[in-house]
Design a protein around this motif. Structure first.
Motif, short mmCIF file in Angstrom:
data_model
loop_
_atom_site.label_atom_id
_atom_site.label_comp_id
_atom_site.label_asym_id
_atom_site.label_seq_id
_atom_site.Cartn_x
_atom_site.Cartn_y
_atom_site.Cartn_z
N GLU A 50 20.68 -8.82 -10.23
CA GLU A 50 20.08 -8.59 -8.92
C GLU A 50 18.84 -7.70 -9.03
OE1 GLU A 50 23.37 -8.14 -9.54
OE2 GLU A 50 24.20 -9.85 -8.46
N GLU A 51 18.92 -6.69 -9.90
CA GLU A 51 17.77 -5.81 -10.10
C GLU A 51 16.61 -6.57 -10.75
OE1 GLU A 51 19.73 -1.41 -10.60
OE2 GLU A 51 20.11 -2.87 -12.19
N TYR A 52 16.93 -7.41 -11.74
CA TYR A 52 15.89 -8.23 -12.37
C TYR A 52 15.23 -9.15 -11.35
CZ TYR A 52 17.83 -6.88 -16.90
OH TYR A 52 18.26 -6.19 -17.99
N MET A 53 16.05 -9.76 -10.51
CA MET A 53 15.52 -10.68 -9.51
C MET A 53 14.65 -9.93 -8.50
SD MET A 53 18.87 -13.13 -9.03
CE MET A 53 18.23 -13.99 -7.63
N ALA A 54 15.06 -8.71 -8.13
CA ALA A 54 14.27 -7.91 -7.19
C ALA A 54 12.93 -7.55 -7.81
CB ALA A 54 15.04 -6.65 -6.79
N LEU A 55 12.93 -7.15 -9.08
CA LEU A 55 11.67 -6.83 -9.77
C LEU A 55 10.78 -8.06 -9.85
CD1 LEU A 55 12.87 -4.49 -12.67
CD2 LEU A 55 11.49 -3.85 -10.69
N ASP A 56 11.38 -9.21 -10.09
CA ASP A 56 10.62 -10.45 -10.15
C ASP A 56 10.00 -10.77 -8.78
OD1 ASP A 56 9.73 -12.65 -11.75
OD2 ASP A 56 11.20 -13.93 -10.72
N ARG A 57 10.77 -10.58 -7.71
CA ARG A 57 10.26 -10.79 -6.35
C ARG A 57 9.12 -9.83 -6.05
NH1 ARG A 57 15.25 -9.96 -3.32
NH2 ARG A 57 13.91 -9.02 -1.78
N LEU A 58 9.27 -8.57 -6.46
CA LEU A 58 8.23 -7.58 -6.23
C LEU A 58 6.96 -7.95 -6.99
CD1 LEU A 58 7.23 -4.91 -5.06
CD2 LEU A 58 8.28 -3.74 -7.02
N MET A 59 7.11 -8.38 -8.21
CA MET A 59 5.94 -8.76 -9.01
C MET A 59 5.22 -9.95 -8.35
SD MET A 59 5.81 -9.28 -13.02
CE MET A 59 4.27 -9.33 -13.88
N GLY A 60 5.98 -10.93 -7.91
CA GLY A 60 5.38 -12.07 -7.22
C GLY A 60 4.65 -11.65 -5.95
N ALA A 61 5.28 -10.74 -5.19
CA ALA A 61 4.66 -10.27 -3.94
C ALA A 61 3.38 -9.47 -4.23
CB ALA A 61 5.66 -9.42 -3.16
N LEU A 62 3.38 -8.71 -5.30
CA LEU A 62 2.17 -7.97 -5.68
C LEU A 62 1.07 -8.93 -6.12
CD1 LEU A 62 3.85 -5.01 -7.56
CD2 LEU A 62 2.39 -4.78 -5.54
N LEU A 63 1.44 -9.96 -6.85
CA LEU A 63 0.46 -10.94 -7.32
C LEU A 63 -0.17 -11.73 -6.17
CD1 LEU A 63 2.21 -12.29 -10.54
CD2 LEU A 63 0.01 -11.10 -10.43
N THR A 64 0.63 -12.06 -5.16
CA THR A 64 0.12 -12.86 -4.05
C THR A 64 -0.55 -12.00 -2.98
OG1 THR A 64 2.21 -12.73 -2.83
CG2 THR A 64 1.91 -14.62 -4.34
N GLY A 65 -0.38 -10.69 -3.06
CA GLY A 65 -0.96 -9.82 -2.05
C GLY A 65 -0.06 -9.58 -0.86
N GLU A 66 1.14 -10.16 -0.90
CA GLU A 66 2.11 -9.94 0.17
C GLU A 66 2.49 -8.46 0.24
OE1 GLU A 66 6.65 -11.38 1.34
OE2 GLU A 66 5.65 -12.27 -0.38
N VAL A 67 2.51 -7.83 -0.93
CA VAL A 67 2.73 -6.38 -1.03
C VAL A 67 1.53 -5.79 -1.74
CG1 VAL A 67 4.14 -4.57 -2.11
CG2 VAL A 67 5.25 -6.54 -1.05
N VAL A 68 1.04 -4.68 -1.22
CA VAL A 68 -0.12 -4.00 -1.80
C VAL A 68 0.33 -2.66 -2.36
CG1 VAL A 68 -2.38 -2.99 -1.26
CG2 VAL A 68 -1.65 -5.11 -0.13
N ALA A 69 -0.10 -2.36 -3.58
CA ALA A 69 0.20 -1.05 -4.17
C ALA A 69 -0.75 -0.02 -3.56
CB ALA A 69 0.04 -1.10 -5.68
N VAL A 70 -0.18 0.99 -2.93
CA VAL A 70 -0.97 2.04 -2.28
C VAL A 70 -1.57 2.92 -3.38
CG1 VAL A 70 -0.87 4.02 -0.72
CG2 VAL A 70 0.53 2.01 -0.27
N PRO A 71 -2.86 3.22 -3.28
CA PRO A 71 -3.46 4.12 -4.28
C PRO A 71 -2.75 5.46 -4.30
CG PRO A 71 -5.13 3.26 -2.78
CD PRO A 71 -3.80 2.82 -2.25
N ARG A 72 -2.70 6.04 -5.45
CA ARG A 72 -2.00 7.32 -5.61
C ARG A 72 -2.65 8.44 -4.82
NH1 ARG A 72 2.25 7.70 -8.86
NH2 ARG A 72 2.47 6.11 -10.43
N LYS A 73 -3.96 8.50 -4.79
CA LYS A 73 -4.61 9.64 -4.15
C LYS A 73 -5.72 9.21 -3.21
CE LYS A 73 -4.05 13.13 -7.73
NZ LYS A 73 -4.76 14.10 -8.54
N GLN A 74 -5.74 9.81 -2.05
CA GLN A 74 -6.89 9.70 -1.16
C GLN A 74 -7.36 11.11 -0.85
OE1 GLN A 74 -6.00 7.11 2.12
NE2 GLN A 74 -5.54 5.42 0.77
N PHE A 75 -7.00 12.01 -1.73
CA PHE A 75 -7.35 13.42 -1.66
C PHE A 75 -7.32 13.94 -3.08
CE2 PHE A 75 -2.89 12.62 -0.83
CZ PHE A 75 -2.28 13.32 -1.86
#
Length: 185
Positions: free
Chosen positions: A37-62
């Motif tokens: 289940e954890e592997y599948m969740a990581l795979d879903r997250l990777m796919g969502a990051l690749l498609t832009g469905e999920v965006v990685a928030v930059p670490r710093k805006q300050f």
């Protein structure tokens, strides 16, 4: 929080925050084995990051101006010591030690950063020098316990993808079947 809940939250919000990313990393680094289940969740997250469905928030805006002041001092002092001896110092460890003993000076604008730099030079330079000196003394006196330590790196969107991909490869090398290269005659 579990990997599955983090991924579910990221998919719901459309964002992967630095805290979420760090928690996934901590779980992957401390788990002896991940579940399917954890592997599948990581795979879903990777796919969502690749498609832009999920965006990685930059670490710093300050920025924490104290970080740059301490790093400047630590680099200069380390360079002096390394030039006159056979000692090799870990600037990151020295800066982290000193920063843990100094007040933060955050800024969100260039004007704010200039103000914080000036304030620090007028009011805190002696304390900065003292803490960096103490950090160097401790660094020189410390045995090397864990030479295999990996430093913390900055993460961008692509680095997040690469990190998740690496976790999947390390913790689930056989999760996706590799294509066979059988050539029919």
């Amino acid at each position: 929080m579990s990997i599955e809940k983090i991924v579910e939250q990221a998919l719901q919000d459309g964002y992967l925050t630095p805290a979420m990313e760090a928690e996934v990393g901590r779980i992957c680094d401390t788990a002896s084995e991940l579940s399917i289940e954890e592997y599948m969740a990581l795979d879903r997250l990777m796919g969502a990051l690749l498609t832009g469905e999920v965006v990685a928030v930059p670490r710093k805006q300050f920025i924490n101006v104290m970080e740059e002041l301490v790093l400047t001092e630590a680099i200069a002092r380390s360079a002096e010591i390394e030039a006159t001896s056979d000692q090799v110092l870990d600037v990151g460890d020295i800066a982290a030690y000193a920063l843990n003993r100094l007040p933060p000076l955050y800024a969100t604008t260039e004007e704010g950063a200039r103000y914080q730099r000036q304030r620090a030079k007028e009011e805190l330079q002696e304390l900065i020098t003292q803490q960096v000196s103490e950090a160097i003394a401790r660094n020189l006196d410390r045995p090397e316990f864990f030479p295999e330590r990996e430093p913390i790196g900055k993460s961008s969107g692509n680095e997040v993808l690469n990190q998740i991909n690496n976790w999947l490869q390390i913790y689930a090398p056989d999760y996706e079947p590799k294509p066979s290269h059988n050539i029919s005659e």
